[in-house]
Design a protein around this motif. Structure first.
Motif, mmCIF file in Angstrom:
data_model
loop_
_atom_site.group_PDB
_atom_site.id
_atom_site.type_symbol
_atom_site.label_atom_id
_atom_site.label_comp_id
_atom_site.label_asym_id
_atom_site.label_seq_id
_atom_site.Cartn_x
_atom_site.Cartn_y
_atom_site.Cartn_z
ATOM 1 N N VAL A 248 0.804 -1.217 0.000
ATOM 2 C CA VAL A 248 0.000 0.000 0.000
ATOM 3 C C VAL A 248 0.842 1.276 0.000
ATOM 4 N N CYS A 255 -5.465 3.789 -1.632
ATOM 5 C CA CYS A 255 -6.059 2.458 -1.640
ATOM 6 C C CYS A 255 -7.159 2.434 -0.584
ATOM 7 N N ARG A 256 -8.369 2.052 -0.986
ATOM 8 C CA ARG A 256 -9.494 2.084 -0.053
ATOM 9 C C ARG A 256 -10.128 0.693 0.044
ATOM 10 N N PRO A 257 -10.707 0.366 1.191
ATOM 11 C CA PRO A 257 -11.301 -0.964 1.366
ATOM 12 C C PRO A 257 -12.651 -1.088 0.674
ATOM 13 N N ASP A 260 -13.624 -6.828 3.798
ATOM 14 C CA ASP A 260 -12.532 -7.268 4.660
ATOM 15 C C ASP A 260 -11.373 -7.861 3.869
ATOM 16 N N ARG A 262 -11.004 -7.298 0.184
ATOM 17 C CA ARG A 262 -10.809 -6.672 -1.133
ATOM 18 C C ARG A 262 -10.561 -5.181 -0.984
ATOM 19 N N TRP A 263 -9.581 -4.699 -1.750
ATOM 20 C CA TRP A 263 -9.176 -3.294 -1.708
ATOM 21 C C TRP A 263 -9.108 -2.758 -3.134
ATOM 22 N N GLU A 264 -9.245 -1.449 -3.268
ATOM 23 C CA GLU A 264 -9.290 -0.834 -4.592
ATOM 24 C C GLU A 264 -8.345 0.357 -4.659
ATOM 25 N N THR A 265 -7.626 0.464 -5.773
ATOM 26 C CA THR A 265 -6.782 1.615 -6.036
ATOM 27 C C THR A 265 -6.821 1.907 -7.524
ATOM 28 N N VAL A 281 -4.504 -4.852 6.111
ATOM 29 C CA VAL A 281 -3.659 -3.684 5.906
ATOM 30 C C VAL A 281 -3.681 -2.843 7.168
ATOM 31 N N ILE A 286 -2.196 2.513 5.514
ATOM 32 C CA ILE A 286 -3.224 3.294 4.829
ATOM 33 C C ILE A 286 -2.888 4.770 4.885
#
Length: 301
Positions: A248, A255-257, A260, A262-265, A281, A286
């Protein structure tokens, strides 16, 4: 036989000799394509796209289609969020493409490939453009070109190719802006957790999964200066990683959740990327990510 290969010829090479001892290569879901469909369209979209995967493996779970439950967000990171007047006048190519590489199978191989090609000539498919692989005036193979098709300009491109040696394979291609090429290569070394099998001035290829029957590949393809990638709001590539806590802080954008696990950027061009992980993370990671804005310069995995 000429031992040298052009850059374009190398793009059709099967990489069955890659390191099959890697644990990551054994994961069949290390890379998947996710598409968000309009309400009540997910079933019809599945019926259109799944037959392409069936050509190689009906049991492959490389495509996820879900029904969109929220409006499309226009805010993007990377270059897509800072388009200049000149940039807005450049022609666009959908940033994501999916290719199925099919073998000739004896006397009936051409019939099989011809049948696959004819699939793209039916409604709702529309021809988008052709990327000629052979630069010479004589093409020894009838399907040695990449004819890309779409069902909508807001969705990925699709194509089939003929493979003449090695295994069959699925290939996910991300078309990359000319300006961000080096940063994108470094970023996807992070996402894949490996060095590329092929790296040239305009083409980069990773083997994401391999089994005795076929490979799953991920490729970056650099667009010419006068063409830009069209970011697809409804489509994203998902990479499975063990633990993104150490990744991260190295991402170019926040990067945002999503859940629990899966994360997205977004990458340097603004493509939405999802990471699936079994690790957690840390809050410090973060916080570090939100302060980062510099590109990944010279980072190698």
């Amino acid at each position: 036989m000429n031992s040298s290969r052009s850059d374009t010829e190398s793009e059709s090479t099967s990489l069955s000799g890659s390191d099959t001892e890697s644990v990551m290569l054994c994961d069949p879901n290390r890379l998947t394509l996710h598409i968000e469909a309009h309400p009540h369209e997910s079933s019809a979209m599945w019926d259109i796209y799944q037959p392409i995967f069936n050509w190689i493996d009906p049991d492959a779970q490389l495509l996820r289609i879900t029904e969109r439950t929220h409006p499309v967000e226009n805010a993007k990171g990377g270059m897509a969020g800072n388009a200049s007047m000149h940039d807005s006048q450049r022609p666009e190519v959908p940033s994501i493409a999916v290719l199925a590489f099919l073998q000739e199978e004896g006397l009936f191989g051409c019939d099989r490939i011809q049948s696959a090609k004819q699939y793209f000539e039916k409604t709702p498919w529309k021809f988008h453009y052709s990327d000629k692989v052979s630069k010479s005036g004589i093409n020894p193979y009838p399907y040695n070109s990449q004819d890309y098709y779409v069902t909508s300009t807001d969705l990925p491109l699709w194509a089939m190719r003929q493979v003449h040696q090695g295994k069959e394979h699925f290939r996910f291609v991300l078309f990359t802006s000319y300006e961000s090429w080096e940063d994108m290569v470094d970023f996807y070394k992070l996402m894949s957790g490996a060095s590329p099998d092929v790296l040239r001035s305009h083409f980069c290829l990773f083997t994401m999964h391999t089994n005795p029957h076929y490979d799953v590949q991920f490729a970056l393809k650099r667009l010419p200066k006068d063409v830009k990638p069209k970011i697809l709001d409804s489509s994203s590539l998902q990479f499975r990683v063990g633990d993104i806590g150490h990744l991260v802080p190295l991402f170019p954008n926040v990067c945002r959740p999503l859940s629990d696990t899966r994360w997205e950027t977004t990458d340097h061009d603004g493509n939405r990327i999802v990471l699936e992980t079994t690790g957690l993370v840390s809050q410090s990671a973060i916080a570090s990510s939100s302060r980062l804005s510099q590109p990944l310069m010279g980072f190698y995995v």
